[in-house]
Design a protein around this motif. Structure first.
Motif, PDB file in Angstrom:
ATOM      1  N   TYR A 156      -9.088  -9.431  -6.190  1.00 34.77           N
ATOM      2  CA  TYR A 156     -10.067  -9.998  -5.237  1.00 34.77           C
ATOM      3  C   TYR A 156      -9.716 -11.466  -5.016  1.00 34.77           C
ATOM      4  CZ  TYR A 156     -14.841 -11.351  -3.679  1.00 34.77           C
ATOM      5  OH  TYR A 156     -15.932 -11.825  -3.002  1.00 34.77           O
ATOM      6  N   PHE A 157      -9.371 -11.820  -3.776  1.00 46.46           N
ATOM      7  CA  PHE A 157      -8.932 -13.185  -3.443  1.00 46.46           C
ATOM      8  C   PHE A 157     -10.046 -13.924  -2.698  1.00 46.46           C
ATOM      9  CE2 PHE A 157      -4.997 -11.258  -4.446  1.00 46.46           C
ATOM     10  CZ  PHE A 157      -3.976 -12.198  -4.482  1.00 46.46           C
ATOM     11  N   SER A 158     -10.353 -15.132  -3.130  1.00 44.54           N
ATOM     12  CA  SER A 158     -11.359 -15.940  -2.432  1.00 44.54           C
ATOM     13  C   SER A 158     -10.998 -17.419  -2.559  1.00 44.54           C
ATOM     14  CB  SER A 158     -12.752 -15.683  -3.033  1.00 44.54           C
ATOM     15  OG  SER A 158     -13.743 -16.401  -2.319  1.00 44.54           O
TER      16      SER A 158
ATOM     17  N   VAL B  35       2.735   0.419   3.591  1.00 45.29           N
ATOM     18  CA  VAL B  35       2.359   0.418   2.166  1.00 45.29           C
ATOM     19  C   VAL B  35       1.336  -0.677   1.899  1.00 45.29           C
ATOM     20  CG1 VAL B  35       3.213   0.195  -0.207  1.00 45.29           C
ATOM     21  CG2 VAL B  35       4.670   1.210   1.543  1.00 45.29           C
ATOM     22  N   VAL B  36       1.632  -1.867   2.420  1.00 49.27           N
ATOM     23  CA  VAL B  36       0.798  -3.047   2.142  1.00 49.27           C
ATOM     24  C   VAL B  36      -0.584  -2.905   2.779  1.00 49.27           C
ATOM     25  CG1 VAL B  36       0.578  -5.515   2.688  1.00 49.27           C
ATOM     26  CG2 VAL B  36       2.729  -4.616   1.761  1.00 49.27           C
ATOM     27  N   ALA B  37      -0.620  -2.533   4.059  1.00 52.61           N
ATOM     28  CA  ALA B  37      -1.904  -2.463   4.775  1.00 52.61           C
ATOM     29  C   ALA B  37      -2.823  -1.403   4.184  1.00 52.61           C
ATOM     30  CB  ALA B  37      -1.660  -2.189   6.259  1.00 52.61           C
ATOM     31  N   ALA B  38      -2.240  -0.320   3.645  1.00 57.55           N
ATOM     32  CA  ALA B  38      -3.055   0.749   3.063  1.00 57.55           C
ATOM     33  C   ALA B  38      -3.897   0.238   1.900  1.00 57.55           C
ATOM     34  CB  ALA B  38      -2.151   1.880   2.592  1.00 57.55           C
ATOM     35  N   ALA B  39      -3.364  -0.734   1.148  1.00 59.06           N
ATOM     36  CA  ALA B  39      -4.040  -1.238  -0.055  1.00 59.06           C
ATOM     37  C   ALA B  39      -4.974  -2.413   0.247  1.00 59.06           C
ATOM     38  CB  ALA B  39      -3.005  -1.688  -1.081  1.00 59.06           C
ATOM     39  N   ASN B  40      -4.925  -2.932   1.485  1.00 60.77           N
ATOM     40  CA  ASN B  40      -5.682  -4.155   1.793  1.00 60.77           C
ATOM     41  C   ASN B  40      -7.094  -3.868   2.304  1.00 60.77           C
ATOM     42  OD1 ASN B  40      -3.562  -5.740   1.057  1.00 60.77           O
ATOM     43  ND2 ASN B  40      -2.946  -6.324   3.130  1.00 60.77           N
TER      44      ASN B  40
ATOM     45  N   ALA C  15      -8.552   2.912  -0.474  1.00 61.89           N
ATOM     46  CA  ALA C  15      -7.373   2.028  -0.412  1.00 61.89           C
ATOM     47  C   ALA C  15      -6.394   2.365  -1.536  1.00 61.89           C
ATOM     48  CB  ALA C  15      -7.810   0.566  -0.485  1.00 61.89           C
ATOM     49  N   ALA C  16      -6.925   2.567  -2.754  1.00 62.48           N
ATOM     50  CA  ALA C  16      -6.057   2.857  -3.912  1.00 62.48           C
ATOM     51  C   ALA C  16      -5.319   4.179  -3.707  1.00 62.48           C
ATOM     52  CB  ALA C  16      -6.896   2.894  -5.188  1.00 62.48           C
ATOM     53  N   GLN C  17      -6.032   5.191  -3.204  1.00 59.32           N
ATOM     54  CA  GLN C  17      -5.401   6.503  -3.001  1.00 59.32           C
ATOM     55  C   GLN C  17      -4.321   6.436  -1.916  1.00 59.32           C
ATOM     56  OE1 GLN C  17      -8.926   8.861  -2.355  1.00 59.32           O
ATOM     57  NE2 GLN C  17      -9.118   9.429  -4.523  1.00 59.32           N
TER      58      GLN C  17
ATOM     59  N   ILE D 273       0.513  -8.035 -13.610  1.00 63.76           N
ATOM     60  CA  ILE D 273      -0.589  -7.246 -13.043  1.00 63.76           C
ATOM     61  C   ILE D 273      -0.125  -6.654 -11.711  1.00 63.76           C
ATOM     62  CG2 ILE D 273      -2.950  -7.376 -12.115  1.00 63.76           C
ATOM     63  CD1 ILE D 273      -3.395  -9.754 -14.082  1.00 63.76           C
ATOM     64  N   GLN D 274      -0.219  -5.335 -11.580  1.00 63.68           N
ATOM     65  CA  GLN D 274       0.203  -4.666 -10.340  1.00 63.68           C
ATOM     66  C   GLN D 274      -0.996  -3.966  -9.714  1.00 63.68           C
ATOM     67  OE1 GLN D 274       3.424  -2.335 -12.210  1.00 63.68           O
ATOM     68  NE2 GLN D 274       4.787  -3.404 -10.789  1.00 63.68           N
ATOM     69  N   PRO D 275      -1.726  -4.647  -8.853  1.00 62.77           N
ATOM     70  CA  PRO D 275      -2.955  -4.066  -8.292  1.00 62.77           C
ATOM     71  C   PRO D 275      -2.667  -2.903  -7.345  1.00 62.77           C
ATOM     72  CG  PRO D 275      -2.911  -6.467  -8.061  1.00 62.77           C
ATOM     73  CD  PRO D 275      -1.526  -6.033  -8.418  1.00 62.77           C
ATOM     74  N   ASP D 276      -3.661  -2.020  -7.240  1.00 67.27           N
ATOM     75  CA  ASP D 276      -3.633  -0.939  -6.248  1.00 67.27           C
ATOM     76  C   ASP D 276      -4.401  -1.344  -4.995  1.00 67.27           C
ATOM     77  OD1 ASP D 276      -2.056   1.040  -7.238  1.00 67.27           O
ATOM     78  OD2 ASP D 276      -3.668   2.140  -8.238  1.00 67.27           O
ATOM     79  N   VAL D 277      -5.272  -2.346  -5.145  1.00 71.61           N
ATOM     80  CA  VAL D 277      -6.127  -2.782  -4.035  1.00 71.61           C
ATOM     81  C   VAL D 277      -6.105  -4.307  -3.980  1.00 71.61           C
ATOM     82  CG1 VAL D 277      -8.475  -2.761  -3.075  1.00 71.61           C
ATOM     83  CG2 VAL D 277      -7.663  -0.787  -4.388  1.00 71.61           C
TER      84      VAL D 277
END
Length: 853
Positions: free
Chosen positions: A111-113, A304-309, A709-711, A267-271
């Motif tokens: 989570y980026f803020s 790949v990238v947009a699916a997780a965002n 997003a993760a799936q 750390i390798q996030p899925d989302v």
């Protein structure tokens, strides 16, 4: 006189008090009253002096006091109990994250803020966006999500506000010592973690700090280190400070540096969740990594990238969204485009609608284009956002623009007074375990009137003492006369109806609306039997001259004869003042210019404390107001000038106060308790508390966006990203062949073509030319709804299927047919349309291709 060299002597924490240190470095204590009580008991004066900072307290405590507490059996018993509760919280296994739907997410959600507001002792926030981010993290911890957060650590935080004798705001820099904060430097083995980000012609380095928030880790980047030149050290100097170049560098550091920090931490996030557009460059960095390391082309990497965002927009006006000129983007991202193997112009086009080549590069549009999951922060804001960004999906009907909404909430335990928490535990039971259950909160009806009122009045008296104390300190600082300082004791009265207004002083929030008819206000404030009093607080951005002028206007009114004991402006608004206010006022006032309040959350904080809302029907209150839990100012005005809205809302505000609110508050049939007001308090608690909280909100993000997003990310990353490459190639082919698609010869098969009865269906068929396209890659639909001024009201789409009889077709021509049910009388319209479809698409309009009959 000799000169002295100074040195510090730090106390040694006795072994029996060692759990205090561990508690001090985890922000769990910020929402746990028993933990806060421990630190207050340590030294009340030092607690206030350090702005409630346990880490600093342990650095400054007298050794003798620590030794004394190490022998105090009561204190040690309390410490043991609190520490056991803390360990139980961290170790719990029956959590939503471990046993609920969230368990499906294997790798972390990142989570980026740009800002986080956890507590007043960590001034890394400016307002609502940061407070929301902090509350989001606290609920992610309570729910035990696999969750990390990324931000920047600002040396000067936001600013400390001082109001001078003329009401002018001064912004004082904070210059924090990070070793006084509950943060530790992140490490890679024995070494302190350092990451670097190329900015222009050089590498800019950042140290990574770790902040623990319950079960969640927050990582904050800090460029104020010796490895950087003075200019780059200033990147993390202040929140929303500096010019546009500085904003660009901050956003590169947040987005690109944040991704690099996660990689360095293993750390390798899925989302990846972007809280507002400031961090949107993270998507470009993640595409770059896929291009460089996995040897994907730009468009395969993008899938790949947009699916997780996941992207959350908070701003209902275009001007509130960061944008950069073509020249600035060329300067900072020209070289980056080469690494992505795309022309700069192509990269630049991801930041605008592509309708006007002269548009600047918008961070919001970049985030929308590179995320398959986007949301606004209330139902109304979702509607506003779909309208605001419809050109990013040119040609798509507005209600189908893929921006959903998840209404904001607040971390209830942070904002609820411990006195109310105890009251609920006594009469309702374990409210924390049942927070989001509306039926549970019906139990507030069982709280006796006298107890509910006394709990509220106790908090109101505390608020008034607090406000007087703050105002006394301010007048002493300004050197005001002893008489002026003595008069502070006459400011506010706990028996009088008390209204609070505290928020960022941006002009659209109309901080001075109340003063539009001064004489009327004075009559209200000074009524002999039913007076009213107001407490204001809030900061304006140091460069917002109009906002600062509003503060000055409010301050000057507060010093006018007839208002000086009834209106007060409290300086240096922060989360501590916010807690005091939402816990102590009778009524919470909010009147932004509709629809400019995306959500607003301050009113949600008042409700669990028995506060009642008086607000414009904007943001969350449009959903929260049920007609008997508060009041709505004005109507749902969707057009009309600002002046017109101001006039309507000011008139409505005065009328509500004079004719409904004031009489109700002072109506005490038994001479003691305002019984009707107490009913309203109960209804406010019952209706708002279980719905407008971050536990419900974070569950909604998880179940509606994070899991999807993760799936999707997992599916597209499988087998060396084979599905992503296939999807990218398919999209390229579809775009190339789409021009061939045509819809013709739309026929209605009913006997009376223009008229059907309720209960029947309209039978339609259409001839569709697909050319080289495979029919399984398109969806043909009848788009229909009630006719309204040449458009359709509440339109829906019904899928048409290929007719079994395709005689006479061929050469890419097909007959499609289906029926539209007639469920209600009226005048309806329909059109036939063709859309591309593929099992890997996350959005119906991902390709922005649509052909109408």
């Amino acid at each position: 006189m000799p000169t002295f060299q100074t040195y510090n002597v730090t106390p040694i924490l006795p072994a029996t008090l060692e759990p205090l240190r561990e508690l001090s470095f985890n922000l769990w204590w910020t929402w746990e009253p028993a933990a806060r009580r421990l630190f207050r008991e340590l030294d009340l004066e030092l607690w206030d002096q350090t702005n409630h900072n346990p880490v600093r307290m342990l650095q400054l405590s007298r050794q003798s006091r620590l030794e004394e507490l190490a022998q105090d059996k009561n204190f040690l018993r309390e410490l043991k109990q609190v520490f056991q509760d803390f360990e139980k919280y961290l170790g719990r296994q029956d959590t939503y994250g471990k046993t609920g739907p969230a368990a499906a997410i294997k790798n972390p959600i990142a989570y980026f803020s740009a800002e986080f507001g956890f507590h007043e002792s960590i001034p890394n926030y400016s307002g609502g966006l940061g407070i929301l981010a902090g509350d989001h993290c606290k609920s992610a911890s309570d729910l035990d999500l696999n969750f990390v957060a990324i931000g920047l650590l600002y040396r000067h935080g936001y600013f400390r506000q001082q109001i001078d004798k003329d009401g002018i705001q001064a912004a004082i820099n904070l210059n924090q010592n990070f070793y006084h904060l509950p943060i530790r430097e992140a490490r890679q083995g024995e070494l302190k973690l350092l990451i670097s980000v190329p900015i222009l012609d050089r590498e800019v380095f950042a140290r990574v700090w770790e902040l623990r928030v319950g079960r969640v880790n927050v990582y904050l980047l800090d460029t104020d280190i010796p490895e950087n030149n003075p200019e780059d050290r200033r990147i993390t100097a202040e929140l929303y400070g500096g010019d546009l170049e500085m904003r660009m560098r901050q956003e590169i550091m947040l987005g690109i540096g944040g991704v690099k920090a996660l990689t360095a931490l293993g750390i390798q996030p899925d989302v990846f969740h972007m809280n507002e557009g400031h961090s949107a460059f993270l998507a470009l960095e993640r595409i770059r990594l896929n291009v460089v390391e996995k040897k994907l082309n730009f468009y395969s990497a993008l899938q790949v990238v947009a699916a997780a965002n996941v992207f959350t927009t908070h701003t209902p006006v275009p001007a509130g969204n960061d944008s950069f000129s073509r020249e600035m983007m060329q300067k900072y991202f020209g070289k980056f485009a080469k690494e992505l193997n795309v022309p700069f112009e192509e990269l630049f086009s991801f930041g605008h609608t592509r309708l006007n080549p002269d548009e600047p590069f918008s961070m919001t549009i970049l985030a929308l284009r590179l995320s398959r999951h986007a949301n606004g922060v209330s139902k109304l804001h979702g509607e506003v956002s779909r309208s605001l960004w419809k050109d990013v999906w040119s040609g798509v009907p507005m209600h189908e623009v893929p921006i959903t909404s998840i209404t904001n909430g607040v971390h209830t335990k942070t904002w609820m007074a411990p006195e109310f928490a105890a009251l609920y535990r006594k009469h309702l039971g374990d409210w924390e375990e049942h927070l989001t259950e509306p039926d549970f909160w019906r139990g507030v009806i069982d709280i006796p009137d006298a107890q509910l009122w006394e709990t509220h009045q106790q908090l109101k008296r505390r608020l008034i003492d607090f406000v007087r104390d703050r105002e006394r300190q301010r007048r002493e600082r300004l050197g005001e006369s002893p008489e002026s300082i003595r008069r502070v004791n006459r400011i506010l009265d706990p028996e009088i109806l008390t209204i609070g207004f505290a928020r960022r002083f941006a002009t659209y929030k109309r901080g001075a609306l109340l003063f539009s008819d001064k004489e009327r206000l004075k009559r209200l404030a000074n009524d002999a039997t039913r007076p009213v009093q107001f407490i204001f607080a809030g900061k304006a951005h140091p460069r917002d001259e109009a906002g600062k002028a509003l503060i000055q206007e409010v301050y000057k009114f507060s010093r006018e004869s007839g208002l000086e004991t009834r209106v007060i402006f409290v300086e240096n608004y922060d989360s501590y003042i916010a807690r005091r206010l939402v816990q102590g006022v009778d009524l919470w006032l909010n009147h932004p210019l509709r629809p400019l309040e995306a959500s607003g959350t301050s009113g949600m904080k008042a409700a669990p404390n028995g506060g009642i809302n008086l607000s414009v029907l904007d943001g969350w209150w449009r959903e929260g107001f049920n007609g008997s839990n508060g009041w709505a100012i004005g109507g749902e005005i969707d057009d009309g000038s600002t002046e017109f809205q101001n006039e309507v809302d000011a008139s409505s505000l005065y009328q509500l106060l004079e004719n409904q609110i004031v009489p109700l508050y002072y109506a005490k049939p038994d001479g003691k308790l305002p019984l009707a007001w107490l009913q309203l308090m109960r209804e406010s608690i019952r209706s708002v508390t279980p719905v407008f909280n971050t536990q419900r909100m974070v569950k909604a993000y998880t179940e509606q966006l994070y899991i999807r997003a993760a799936q999707a990310h997992e599916n597209l990353s499988r087998d060396g990203c084979g599905s992503a490459t296939h999807l990218s190639q398919w999209k390229t082919q579809m775009r190339k062949d789409w021009a061939q698609v045509q819809v013709s010869d739309v026929q209605v098969a009913n006997k009376h073509q223009q008229s059907v009865s309720v209960g029947e269906s309209l039978q339609i068929s259409a001839r569709v030319h697909l050319g080289a396209l495979d029919p399984q890659h398109v969806r043909v639909e009848a788009y229909h709804g009630e006719v309204d001024n040449g458009d359709l009201r509440n339109p829906t789409a019904t899928v048409l299927n290929q007719s079994p009889d395709q005689s006479g077709m061929g050469n890419g021509n097909y007959i499609y047919q289906g029926s539209i049910p007639a469920t209600e009388s009226g005048t309806y319209g329909f059109s036939v349309r063709v859309l591309p479809t593929h099992p890997c698409l996350m959005q119906a309009h991902e390709l922005r291709l649509i052909t109408w009959s």
